[in-house]
Design a protein around this motif. Structure first.
Motif, mmCIF file in Angstrom:
data_model
loop_
_atom_site.group_PDB
_atom_site.id
_atom_site.type_symbol
_atom_site.label_atom_id
_atom_site.label_comp_id
_atom_site.label_asym_id
_atom_site.label_seq_id
_atom_site.Cartn_x
_atom_site.Cartn_y
_atom_site.Cartn_z
ATOM 1 N N GLY A 269 0.831 -1.207 0.000
ATOM 2 C CA GLY A 269 0.000 0.000 0.000
ATOM 3 C C GLY A 269 0.858 1.247 0.000
ATOM 4 N N GLU A 270 1.887 1.240 0.844
ATOM 5 C CA GLU A 270 2.813 2.385 0.885
ATOM 6 C C GLU A 270 3.539 2.540 -0.446
ATOM 7 N N TYR A 271 3.969 1.408 -1.024
ATOM 8 C CA TYR A 271 4.636 1.464 -2.329
ATOM 9 C C TYR A 271 3.725 2.124 -3.368
ATOM 10 N N PHE A 272 2.462 1.691 -3.445
ATOM 11 C CA PHE A 272 1.570 2.220 -4.465
ATOM 12 C C PHE A 272 1.242 3.693 -4.245
ATOM 13 N N ARG A 273 1.167 4.126 -3.000
ATOM 14 C CA ARG A 273 0.973 5.563 -2.728
ATOM 15 C C ARG A 273 2.196 6.354 -3.191
ATOM 16 N N ASP A 274 3.395 5.856 -2.847
ATOM 17 C CA ASP A 274 4.631 6.525 -3.285
ATOM 18 C C ASP A 274 4.767 6.499 -4.803
ATOM 19 N N ALA A 275 4.431 5.363 -5.403
ATOM 20 C CA ALA A 275 4.534 5.223 -6.861
ATOM 21 C C ALA A 275 3.621 6.225 -7.553
ATOM 22 N N ALA A 276 2.403 6.385 -7.043
ATOM 23 C CA ALA A 276 1.464 7.346 -7.648
ATOM 24 C C ALA A 276 2.042 8.759 -7.600
ATOM 25 N N LYS A 277 2.643 9.106 -6.470
ATOM 26 C CA LYS A 277 3.236 10.437 -6.335
ATOM 27 C C LYS A 277 4.411 10.613 -7.302
ATOM 28 N N ILE A 278 5.289 9.619 -7.358
ATOM 29 C CA ILE A 278 6.452 9.698 -8.250
ATOM 30 C C ILE A 278 6.001 9.773 -9.708
ATOM 31 N N LEU A 279 5.027 8.945 -10.077
ATOM 32 C CA LEU A 279 4.551 8.952 -11.460
ATOM 33 C C LEU A 279 3.877 10.277 -11.811
#
Length: 157
Positions: free
Chosen positions: A45-55
């Motif tokens: 979940g944390e990865y996908f939140r960070d990934a969304a921000k980075i993307l």
């Protein structure tokens, strides 16, 4: 002996490896979950939140002309580290393709590869959300089957 449900979960997990979506890092994180229920879902979940921000940030950079290459490289590096930490094989592959295009100065290919990164990341998210949802439907069970990773046994470049 594993229950039918545990064998089913193991089969679903094996598909994540067979389809080269994840590598052994997923199992390593899954082992850690034995000590903390929900750990694996929290990590992803944390990865996908960070990934969304980075993307989102990278998407804004991709719209700039000329490209601000140092910022794109910084974001790619940050995203690659996160991707390796969760074992997302195809996402990492797309990130490596983008790096190669940057090195070659092939700026025409960047947008296409960036879209590939987003697609692969969405696939990982969809598949993991589905896996976690099914896993919650049954009793807590030890998954005895060990996955076969094939070439995905390492994170080497």
């Amino acid at each position: 002996m594993a229950s039918d449900f545990a064998r089913y979960i193991a089969k679903l997990r094996q598909l994540l490896f067979d389809e080269e979506i994840l590598n052994r890092r997923f199992v390593e994180l899954e082992w850690l979950e034995n000590d903390a229920e929900g750990f694996l879902e929290d990590v992803y979940g944390e990865y996908f939140r960070d990934a969304a921000k980075i993307l989102r940030l990278m998407g804004a950079e991709m719209k700039q002309r000329p490209y601000h290459i140092p910022e794109i490289k910084r974001l790619l590096n940050r995203f690659k580290k996160k991707t390796i930490s969760i074992g997302a094989v195809k996402v990492k592959h797309q990130i490596n393709c983008m790096w190669q295009n940057l090195k070659r100065g092939d700026f025409e290919a960047l947008t296409s590869v960036f879209e590939g990164i987003k697609r692969e990341n969405e696939l990982v998210q969809f598949r993991l959300e589905s896996y976690f949802k099914v896993r919650k439907q049954g009793p807590p069970a030890e998954i005895e089957d060990r996955p076969e990773y094939g070439y995905m046994d390492t994170d080497s470049e």
